[in-house]
Design a protein around this motif. Structure first.
Motif, PDB file in Angstrom:
ATOM      1  N   SER A  89      -8.503  21.304  29.958  1.00 24.04           N
ATOM      2  CA  SER A  89      -9.231  20.408  30.861  1.00 24.04           C
ATOM      3  C   SER A  89     -10.006  19.365  30.067  1.00 24.04           C
ATOM      4  CB  SER A  89     -10.208  21.215  31.719  1.00 24.04           C
ATOM      5  OG  SER A  89      -9.497  22.081  32.563  1.00 24.04           O
ATOM      6  N   LEU A  90     -10.725  19.804  29.046  1.00 27.52           N
ATOM      7  CA  LEU A  90     -11.510  18.874  28.216  1.00 27.52           C
ATOM      8  C   LEU A  90     -10.612  17.835  27.565  1.00 27.52           C
ATOM      9  CD1 LEU A  90     -13.818  21.469  26.409  1.00 27.52           C
ATOM     10  CD2 LEU A  90     -14.629  19.637  27.884  1.00 27.52           C
ATOM     11  N   LEU A  91      -9.431  18.293  27.103  1.00 33.95           N
ATOM     12  CA  LEU A  91      -8.523  17.382  26.392  1.00 33.95           C
ATOM     13  C   LEU A  91      -8.052  16.231  27.271  1.00 33.95           C
ATOM     14  CD1 LEU A  91      -6.370  19.767  24.177  1.00 33.95           C
ATOM     15  CD2 LEU A  91      -7.779  17.840  23.404  1.00 33.95           C
ATOM     16  N   VAL A  92      -7.863  16.500  28.562  1.00 35.48           N
ATOM     17  CA  VAL A  92      -7.412  15.436  29.471  1.00 35.48           C
ATOM     18  C   VAL A  92      -8.477  14.341  29.549  1.00 35.48           C
ATOM     19  CG1 VAL A  92      -6.777  14.859  31.843  1.00 35.48           C
ATOM     20  CG2 VAL A  92      -5.959  17.004  30.827  1.00 35.48           C
ATOM     21  N   GLY A  93      -9.733  14.748  29.785  1.00 39.98           N
ATOM     22  CA  GLY A  93     -10.823  13.775  29.894  1.00 39.98           C
ATOM     23  C   GLY A  93     -11.043  13.031  28.587  1.00 39.98           C
ATOM     24  N   LEU A  94     -11.028  13.779  27.484  1.00 41.08           N
ATOM     25  CA  LEU A  94     -11.298  13.155  26.187  1.00 41.08           C
ATOM     26  C   LEU A  94     -10.186  12.170  25.816  1.00 41.08           C
ATOM     27  CD1 LEU A  94     -12.986  12.839  23.624  1.00 41.08           C
ATOM     28  CD2 LEU A  94     -11.791  14.800  22.655  1.00 41.08           C
ATOM     29  N   SER A  95      -8.929  12.559  26.009  1.00 40.42           N
ATOM     30  CA  SER A  95      -7.819  11.661  25.652  1.00 40.42           C
ATOM     31  C   SER A  95      -7.899  10.373  26.479  1.00 40.42           C
ATOM     32  CB  SER A  95      -6.464  12.333  25.914  1.00 40.42           C
ATOM     33  OG  SER A  95      -6.447  13.582  25.304  1.00 40.42           O
ATOM     34  N   PHE A  96      -8.219  10.528  27.763  1.00 39.66           N
ATOM     35  CA  PHE A  96      -8.325   9.368  28.650  1.00 39.66           C
ATOM     36  C   PHE A  96      -9.459   8.445  28.181  1.00 39.66           C
ATOM     37  CE2 PHE A  96      -9.054   7.028  32.567  1.00 39.66           C
ATOM     38  CZ  PHE A  96      -7.773   6.865  33.060  1.00 39.66           C
ATOM     39  N   ALA A  97     -10.596   9.056  27.863  1.00 35.28           N
ATOM     40  CA  ALA A  97     -11.761   8.267  27.432  1.00 35.28           C
ATOM     41  C   ALA A  97     -11.485   7.563  26.101  1.00 35.28           C
ATOM     42  CB  ALA A  97     -12.976   9.187  27.292  1.00 35.28           C
ATOM     43  N   LYS A  98     -10.810   8.273  25.188  1.00 33.39           N
ATOM     44  CA  LYS A  98     -10.513   7.671  23.883  1.00 33.39           C
ATOM     45  C   LYS A  98      -9.554   6.478  24.035  1.00 33.39           C
ATOM     46  CE  LYS A  98      -9.809  10.834  20.368  1.00 33.39           C
ATOM     47  NZ  LYS A  98      -9.519  12.131  19.795  1.00 33.39           N
ATOM     48  N   ALA A  99      -8.566   6.658  24.891  1.00 32.17           N
ATOM     49  CA  ALA A  99      -7.602   5.572  25.112  1.00 32.17           C
ATOM     50  C   ALA A  99      -8.324   4.342  25.673  1.00 32.17           C
ATOM     51  CB  ALA A  99      -6.503   6.038  26.069  1.00 32.17           C
ATOM     52  N   PHE A 112     -23.176   7.103  18.324  1.00 30.38           N
ATOM     53  CA  PHE A 112     -21.786   6.896  18.735  1.00 30.38           C
ATOM     54  C   PHE A 112     -20.861   7.939  18.119  1.00 30.38           C
ATOM     55  CE2 PHE A 112     -23.821   2.664  18.724  1.00 30.38           C
ATOM     56  CZ  PHE A 112     -23.778   2.439  20.088  1.00 30.38           C
ATOM     57  N   SER A 113     -19.689   8.113  18.731  1.00 29.90           N
ATOM     58  CA  SER A 113     -18.697   9.056  18.197  1.00 29.90           C
ATOM     59  C   SER A 113     -17.487   8.280  17.700  1.00 29.90           C
ATOM     60  CB  SER A 113     -18.233  10.022  19.299  1.00 29.90           C
ATOM     61  OG  SER A 113     -19.327  10.635  19.914  1.00 29.90           O
ATOM     62  N   PRO A 114     -16.796   8.820  16.689  1.00 30.59           N
ATOM     63  CA  PRO A 114     -15.592   8.133  16.201  1.00 30.59           C
ATOM     64  C   PRO A 114     -14.417   8.378  17.139  1.00 30.59           C
ATOM     65  CG  PRO A 114     -15.928  10.177  15.006  1.00 30.59           C
ATOM     66  CD  PRO A 114     -17.087  10.049  15.961  1.00 30.59           C
ATOM     67  N   LEU A 115     -13.383   7.581  17.011  1.00 27.52           N
ATOM     68  CA  LEU A 115     -12.199   7.776  17.870  1.00 27.52           C
ATOM     69  C   LEU A 115     -11.423   9.041  17.481  1.00 27.52           C
ATOM     70  CD1 LEU A 115     -10.725   4.229  18.563  1.00 27.52           C
ATOM     71  CD2 LEU A 115     -11.757   5.822  20.176  1.00 27.52           C
ATOM     72  N   THR A 116     -11.811   9.650  16.361  1.00 24.40           N
ATOM     73  CA  THR A 116     -11.190  10.919  15.958  1.00 24.40           C
ATOM     74  C   THR A 116     -11.883  12.097  16.650  1.00 24.40           C
ATOM     75  OG1 THR A 116     -12.667  10.898  14.078  1.00 24.40           O
ATOM     76  CG2 THR A 116     -10.390  10.172  13.681  1.00 24.40           C
ATOM     77  N   LEU A 117     -12.821  11.797  17.534  1.00 19.21           N
ATOM     78  CA  LEU A 117     -13.585  12.827  18.264  1.00 19.21           C
ATOM     79  C   LEU A 117     -12.652  13.882  18.846  1.00 19.21           C
ATOM     80  CD1 LEU A 117     -16.454  13.503  19.425  1.00 19.21           C
ATOM     81  CD2 LEU A 117     -15.829  12.139  21.420  1.00 19.21           C
ATOM     82  N   ASP A 118     -13.063  15.148  18.730  1.00 21.95           N
ATOM     83  CA  ASP A 118     -12.232  16.237  19.247  1.00 21.95           C
ATOM     84  C   ASP A 118     -13.064  17.107  20.185  1.00 21.95           C
ATOM     85  OD1 ASP A 118     -10.068  17.843  19.631  1.00 21.95           O
ATOM     86  OD2 ASP A 118      -9.779  18.331  17.519  1.00 21.95           O
ATOM     87  N   ILE A 119     -12.421  18.013  20.912  1.00 26.92           N
ATOM     88  CA  ILE A 119     -13.176  18.937  21.755  1.00 26.92           C
ATOM     89  C   ILE A 119     -13.804  19.979  20.825  1.00 26.92           C
ATOM     90  CG2 ILE A 119     -11.819  18.592  23.842  1.00 26.92           C
ATOM     91  CD1 ILE A 119     -10.371  21.243  23.153  1.00 26.92           C
ATOM     92  N   PHE A 120     -14.894  20.588  21.238  1.00 24.97           N
ATOM     93  CA  PHE A 120     -15.685  21.588  20.496  1.00 24.97           C
ATOM     94  C   PHE A 120     -16.386  21.019  19.275  1.00 24.97           C
ATOM     95  CE2 PHE A 120     -12.072  24.065  22.357  1.00 24.97           C
ATOM     96  CZ  PHE A 120     -12.768  24.459  23.466  1.00 24.97           C
TER      97      PHE A 120
END
Ligand code: KG4
Ligand code: ZN
Length: 347
Positions: free
Chosen positions: A89-99, A339-347
């Motif tokens: 679930s987290l990965l869906v939101g994070l990938s969308f936000a990063k894109a 700020f967070s880098p675009l390499t941001l990951d879950i956890f």
């Protein structure tokens, strides 16, 4: 910088919000709840949750922008929940936000879901920033995934002072409701049944001791104790499930009522002990999905009133998972240039 787009997808709600940092107003707060898809399983199924986020995220983000009266081009910063939560679930939101952040060339800020809940009360019922928040205060955060107490000293500054060692309080409501044959989420149903039984304690289920557990809690023990108590009273058979007696509405209402009173007693005891250890805390905030419960709020209110401590809790729409709380946390992290880098990951 003035407009923040926030995305929340840590569990079973796909959510997006737009916050104006200048007027301190939540312009939109949209949400798709997957409850119906998980209902029959008695809890959230991670695989179903992740797929559903994938199907809904673009629609919900578009809706949040539309309701706010803005377009993607107007957005100055993107906040997104990165942990804790269900990985898929987290990965869906994070990938969308990063894109989005990459395409729009706008800053990205990763947000802790629990920090979101702690500061959820900063979004007032009128969607304006709630200026009345006082520090330092005690925060009791209770939902289906976590139950913890924090000493909150400033925006973004908080210290965990006690937490459940196993199940969350909301999980206890969900699991006992499931045992009695009710769909997920069990909390609202338990509250209704308890009301029908007069919010009385019929079966005296065990309470954990905040002194013995050093402010840590345990709700798994309560759940097991209720199961065995139901077996003892002939309401439940470990081989065949609920008995005819256990299916009777009046019996179920009494079980729900005893459970709710036990949880409320536990919360009051833990708040009392936390405030004894930390007398500098001026009041209490009660947040998370369980903070929708009017009976528990009343019990905490009575206690705080007697102790001359304030009690604050968010409007219902900001108690359960939402993106508005993520947008608010993003706003003060943005002001601090975190700020967070675009390499941001879950956890
Ligand atoms: O914060 P939330 O939406 O999601 C998590 O982060 O877990 O909380 C959901 C939890 C569920 O366990 C649900 O049963 C509980 O909050 N809940 C309630 C009530 N409404 C929701 N528990 C007790 N009384 C309620 N009225
Ligand atoms: Zn939550």
């Amino acid at each position: 910088m003035s407009l923040i787009l926030a995305i929340e997808s840590s569990c079973d709600e796909t959510a997006a919000a737009v916050y104006n940092t200048v007027t301190k107003t939540m312009l939109s707060n949209e949400l798709y709840s997957q409850t119906e898809q998980h209902e029959r399983y008695g809890g959230v199924v991670p695989e179903i949750a992740a797929r559903s986020h994938l199907e809904k995220i673009d629609i919900i983000v578009a809706l949040a922008l539309e309701r706010a009266g803005v377009t993607l081009k107007d957005i100055d910063c993107i906040g997104v929940t990165t942990n804790p939560g269900l990985s898929g679930s987290l990965l869906v939101g994070l990938s969308f936000a990063k894109a989005l952040a990459w395409v729009l060339k706008k800053p990205l800020i990763g947000i802790n879901h629990l920090e979101g809940h702690i500061f959820s009360l900063c979004v007032g019922p009128n969607r304006k920033f709630n200026e009345t928040i006082q520090f330092p205060h005690l925060c009791l955060s209770a939902s289906g995934g976590h139950t913890s107490m924090y000493k909150v000293t400033a925006f973004g500054e908080y210290e965990l002072i006690g937490s459940t060692l196993d199940d969350a309080a909301g999980e206890a409501f969900d699991k006992i409701a499931k045992l009695m044959g009710h769909p997920y989420p069990g909390g609202p149903r338990i509250e209704k049944m308890a009301e029908a039984a007069g919010f009385k304690d019929y079966f005296n289920y065990p309470r954990t001791n905040p002194k013995l557990l050093k402010l840590n809690m345990s709700f798994s023990g309560l759940k097991t104790a209720i199961l065995y108590d139901m077996v003892k009273r002939g309401f439940y058979d470990l081989k065949t499930g609920l008995t005819e007696e256990g299916k009777k509405p009046e019996v179920q209402n009494q079980i729900a009522s005893s459970l709710l009173v036990a949880v409320a007693d536990i919360f009051v005891d833990y708040v009392r002990e936390a405030l004894r250890i930390h007398p500098e805390l001026t009041g209490l905030s009660f947040v998370g999905g369980v903070a929708c419960n009017r009976y528990i709020i009343k019990r905490l209110e009575d206690y705080c009133l007697a102790r001359k401590k304030f009690l604050v809790f968010p409007a219902r729409e900001f108690c359960t998972d939402n993106a508005a709380m993520i947008a608010f946390v993003t706003s003060y992290k943005l002001a601090q240039n975190k700020f967070s880098p675009l390499t941001l990951d879950i956890f």
